[in-house]
Scaffold this active site. Structure first.
Site, PDB file in Angstrom:
ATOM      1  NE  ARG A  32      -4.124  -1.799   1.953  1.00  0.00           N
ATOM      2  CZ  ARG A  32      -4.836  -2.420   2.876  1.00  0.00           C
ATOM      3  NH1 ARG A  32      -4.489  -2.325   4.150  1.00  0.00           N
ATOM      4  NH2 ARG A  32      -5.895  -3.118   2.535  1.00  0.00           N
ATOM      5  N   GLY A 382     -13.177  -3.569  -0.384  1.00  0.00           N
ATOM      6  CA  GLY A 382     -14.551  -3.088  -0.185  1.00  0.00           C
ATOM      7  C   GLY A 382     -14.913  -1.962  -1.133  1.00  0.00           C
TER       8      GLY A 382
END
Ligand code: AMP
Length: 408
Positions: A32, A382
């Protein structure tokens, strides 16, 4: 952000540095952080200064027994050294993301330097989307860039509300976020056809909105994994002890009906690899999916299913994959998922566009070393799922909405 000029500016960038840490607070996977590098580099290279905001974990949900924040467990200070290494820039740290500490650190920041702010979730206002917190964060910079795709589905202070304190010309998506949105749009809004979606994973209930939205857009829909058994049972098949959601049998029938009405080719696995228990060394057999004996459960798709799924994938020009075809965490039940990943890679080599996103299929392609053989692997679980469901993400709307005036 490609149209903005960052020279001499203080640029507030919301990143997703929610990286996993081990017991000694060492980063175990920096994907990330690396994903945000192009955005950070672009600003620094133009002579701007970068102020980074991120959350890390859920500090308010995991307080110490005496009710205080466990700062040591959730501080972003653990990331400073690594951030210096991968950016090769000078990195400062402010031990609060708002207030006087943050303000003076932001003020002192020079072009080419980075200021990392402490965990935004140390404040209750972050997850509540508190305008006062958003305004306090906004006061630190001249420009707001959102590159945190993984949290774009949250209307938090630093991911969405903050944008309204900047005029439209001073707020933009970062390069990562831009790529995620562009690739989702290329798949869902203007795909080259045929468009085929492969949906798997454990539960139909997690994917109802996704399946409904896909049926409006795709030419072919493949359903595998644990969720397939609810569809098989809905059509009168015997599924033994396979995963099933009995309360969704009607819905499964309606989805099949909708596919028929919309002329969407809808594939379920004709055969399954079944096991006599949920264990890596279980006894296994291959049987038609609608004829699973009592006491047995389907844990992977079978060879006929692989062949039929493969054929549909190889005919497609655009492919979306969400969710594994079996219990891929156990090697004995990973074949179906591996074969689908390979079919995707082959289709991509033949010129198709393939997007893997919104769930465990991302883990699967990474684990199988095929991530660089598909067109795009989403970083946002998500958030990508909600985008594919056709929802508007608050973090996206906050940047895009041209009618949203800047607040004082
Ligand atoms: P999801 O998060 O919904 O994408 O689901 C992923 C999980 O579904 C993985 O942990 C898989 O092990 C599980 N899964 C896939 N196929 C099956 C199956 N046939 N039976 C039980 N679990 C499954």
């Amino acid at each position: 952000m490609k149209n903005l000029s960052f020279h001499g500016k203080k640029v507030l960038v919301r990143v997703d540095f929610n990286v996993p840490l081990d017991a000694n607070h060492r980063i175990t996977d920096d994907t990330r952080m690396r994903a945000a590098l192009p955005t950070i580099r672009m600003i620094l290279d133009q002579g701007g200064a970068v102020i980074l905001m991120s959350h890390l974990g859920r500090p308010l949900k995991k307080k110490r027994p005496d009710g205080t924040l466990d700062v040591e467990a959730f501080t972003l200070r653990h990331l400073v050294e690594h951030l210096m290494e991968i950016t090769r820039a000078s990195v400062h740290f402010a031990d609060d993301c708002i207030g006087t500490t943050a303000a003076s650190a932001a003020q002192a920041l020079l072009p080419g330097e980075i200021l990392l702010l402490e965990n935004t979730r140390f404040h209750e206002g972050e997850e509540k989307g508190d305008p006062a917190m958003a305004k306090a964060l906004a006061s630190l910079g001249d420009i707001y860039i959102n590159d945190a795709f993984g949290t774009a589905h949250r209307a938090h202070a630093s991911t969405a509300i903050i944008a309204s304190y900047f005029p439209p010309e001073n707020r933009a998506f970062g390069l990562l976020m831009d790529a995620e949105l562009a690739n989702a749009a290329r798949t869902m809004d203007h795909p080259e056809r045929p468009l085929v979606a492969i949906v798997g994973g454990a539960k139909v209930s997690d994917k109802i909105l996704l399946l409904e939205n896909l049926l409006e857009k795709v030419d072919g829909l493949i359903v595998g994994g644990g969720m397939a058994y609810t569809f098989i049972k809905a059509q009168g098949g015997s599924i033994g002890q396979s995963l099933v959601e009995d309360d969704l049998l009607d819905l499964a029938r309606q989805l099949i009906e909708k596919a028929r009405a919309k002329h969407v080719r809808f594939l379920l696995p004709p055969d399954s690899l079944i096991a006599d228990r949920f264990a890596p060394d279980a006894e296994t057999r291959i049987v038609p999916t609608a004829e699973i004996p009592d006491g047995w459960m389907g844990l992977d798709i079978g060879p006929e299913a692989i062949a039929s799924f493969r054929a549909m994938i190889l005919e497609a020009r655009t492919i979306l994959w969400n969710g594994p075809m079996g219990v891929f965490e156990m090697p004995a039940f990973a074949t179906g998922t591996l074969q689908v990943a390979q079919a995707l890679a082959e289709a991509t080599a033949g010129g198709a566009f393939s997007l893997v996103g919104g769930g465990d299929s991302v883990t699967a392609v990474n684990q199988m070393g095929l991530a660089d053989q598909v067109s795009f692997v989403s970083t946002g679980g998500g958030a990508m799922l909600e985008l594919l469901e056709g929802k508007t993400l608050p973090g996206v709307a906050a940047i895009r909405d041209q009618d949203l005036p800047a607040k004082d």
